[in-house]
Design a protein around this motif. Structure first.
Motif, PDB file in Angstrom:
ATOM      1  N   ALA A 175      45.498  -1.994   3.362  1.00  7.17           N
ATOM      2  CA  ALA A 175      45.135  -2.014   4.132  1.00  7.17           C
ATOM      3  C   ALA A 175      44.626  -2.842   4.592  1.00  7.17           C
ATOM      4  N   VAL A 176      45.218  -3.225   6.126  1.00  9.89           N
ATOM      5  CA  VAL A 176      44.818  -4.166   6.912  1.00  9.89           C
ATOM      6  C   VAL A 176      43.031  -3.457   7.782  1.00  9.89           C
ATOM      7  N   LYS A 177      42.952  -2.530   7.292  1.00 11.86           N
ATOM      8  CA  LYS A 177      41.408  -1.695   7.769  1.00 11.86           C
ATOM      9  C   LYS A 177      40.319  -1.039   6.937  1.00 11.86           C
ATOM     10  N   LEU A 178      39.356  -0.116   7.344  1.00 13.37           N
ATOM     11  CA  LEU A 178      38.630  -0.181   6.740  1.00 13.37           C
ATOM     12  C   LEU A 178      38.466   1.376   6.477  1.00 13.37           C
ATOM     13  N   SER A 182      34.133   2.753   9.740  1.00 11.10           N
ATOM     14  CA  SER A 182      34.761   2.429  11.004  1.00 11.10           C
ATOM     15  C   SER A 182      33.463   0.897  11.479  1.00 11.10           C
ATOM     16  N   ARG A 204      33.689  -8.342  10.127  1.00 16.76           N
ATOM     17  CA  ARG A 204      34.932  -9.190   8.985  1.00 16.76           C
ATOM     18  C   ARG A 204      34.792  -9.132   7.679  1.00 16.76           C
TER      19      ARG A 204
END
Lengths: 224, 224, 224
Positions: A175-178, A182, A204
């Protein structure tokens, strides 16, 4: 040389050797300080981690800067309600590839380390936590150290979390998320667990990539 | 002992201690040289890597030998068109388990290291690369080093890539072939990116296994 | 100071420096001793491993204690019928995060290390082994060392295997049981491959978690 000159020369040599042995001992002290931090992280031993910092030490995490032991304590303070070894929580922090450089006056030092970690919750754990599933994480530390009363302490713990990937997907399809954390949007006290300061640049993260600046010059050419 | 004898004895002791401190410093210089190479590899910093080599250094990779800085440069030169940190390219090289031995004259040294790496392309990357999917890789280095003008450099970087496995399959079900690279069949200049020499023995690879010879004797029995 | 006093002072300094250099050499000897053990484990080189132990050395594994070289040999002796590099057997032991502390008299030492390993059998291997599929494993060593005739040897190899996870499942969904090995129920000779002694406490394992006690005090506060 006269005996006096011989003695003077020996004294200078012994003094220089003492300094060199001291630097080697400093390197060993600092690399193991970081490795011990890693073992504490495995088991969520936050009081022990806070005690590794100098009084005016700070922690850089994501886009936040936590200042002083108070800030560091706030950052680690009540992470997910976990403290100490906990059933069904895996959180192994592999620390490696240490590069420690001590300043000529042996009062400060810099250290680069890599971390690779596996984090997750076993399906048999009944209590819910904020930790999502199981994932890999990679990152690079570029830290500062200070020697106070002969004891090396963390002056700045600067963790650059560069990628995470759900175990089921891998880094090619993550997934393109932490996961689990956050980037910060507010500082303390507006955010009661927030940093004292936000970094000017945005956070980044994978699949974005960047170079964590090296604290050292090229070992052969000497270029920065 | 007379004062003269005392001084002579001290001089000998200081000389020997200076040598021993020097060896410890050499070990630290060489292990961090290799770790720095690892951080450069993460981000495809090939000019910085070539500069780690002695002028007559060489690189052993798969079944090829690349000779001199020119050969090393050709080998790393234009790898997959990537140079520096690149969106969607993960290439973390974990270097660890360093065993460095310095020759008595402190002019050459040998080093064994393990590498474990994660390589791959994120699905969100639009440009095509030659890097296939996402995979794990393991291997062992057995390197030679040389000290020139007081600076340690790589004399021979000898990487023994022992296994790769697609993330989706794992090492139990991995394809029986190399990913991303292939054994060399021709030398330079016939193969413009080829090695200067092919090793006589064929390249062996997982699920074949073999022992990368140790540069050191058994630490207790002294057996080779 | 008179020349005699100068010489006496220098002698004391050189003696102290010699001790300090010795400790640094000891640390290097012990950390590489363990890393060499790791490389031997990769390839099932059991005779070489047994030779790393002192005559009265012992091995703690799971809930068993194997005593003396004889016990250690029995424990490693005929593991799964594998000896040396074997087609289709992957068994990479990544050893890292070394923390070595040498006693003031430089005759004994303690060492903590982390291990992360990948184990498994390639599907193309025809002969059956006792190794199930492919899995990850993590653990922590807390070892004792002894110096005999100037050579560091393992006095107690104490491996705390903390988790395993099938590659296909990961640590979030791993079976709640050991893979490949089982806690011991009987001692030798009743169990021909059993330990000399069973630990009083039962073997704990993922998803149970616990802290492997640190052999060292907190590096800043000095608290145990």
């Amino acid at each position: 040389m006269t005996p006096d000159e011989e003695i003077a020369a020996l004294k200078a040599q012994v003094e220089e050797l003492t300094r060199r042995a001291g630097v080697l001992e400093d390197i060993q002290a600092i690399r193991t300080l970081h490795f011990k931090y890693g073992y504490y992280m495995d088991k969520w031993l936050f009081p022990e981690i806070v005690d590794l910092f100098a009084e005016d030490g700070e922690m850089h995490f994501l886009n936040g800067i936590f200042k002083g032991k108070k800030g560091v304590k706030r950052m680690f303070g009540d992470g997910f309600g976990i403290a100490g070894p906990t059933y069904g929580v895996l959180s192994d922090h592999l620390h490696l590839q240490d590069i420690v450089d001590v300043a000529p006056d042996r009062m400060t030092a810099k250290g680069r380390f890599r971390v690779f970690l596996m984090m997750g919750i076993h399906e048999s754990k009944k209590e819910s936590t904020g930790i999502p599933g199981q994932f890999w994480e990679g990152g690079v530390y570029e830290n500062l150290y200070v020697r106070e009363n002969g004891v090396w302490k963390i002056k700045q713990l600067n963790y650059n979390l560069t990628w995470q990937a759900e175990y089921e997907k891998g880094w090619g399809h993550s997934a393109v998320k932490l996961l689990m954390v956050s980037p910060f949007t507010k500082t303390y006290p507006e955010d009661p667990r927030g940093p004292d300061e936000l970094k000017p640049e945005p956070f980044r993260f994978w699949p974005e990539t960047y170079l964590v600046p090296f604290h050292y010059s090229h070992p052969v050419t000497g270029k920065p």
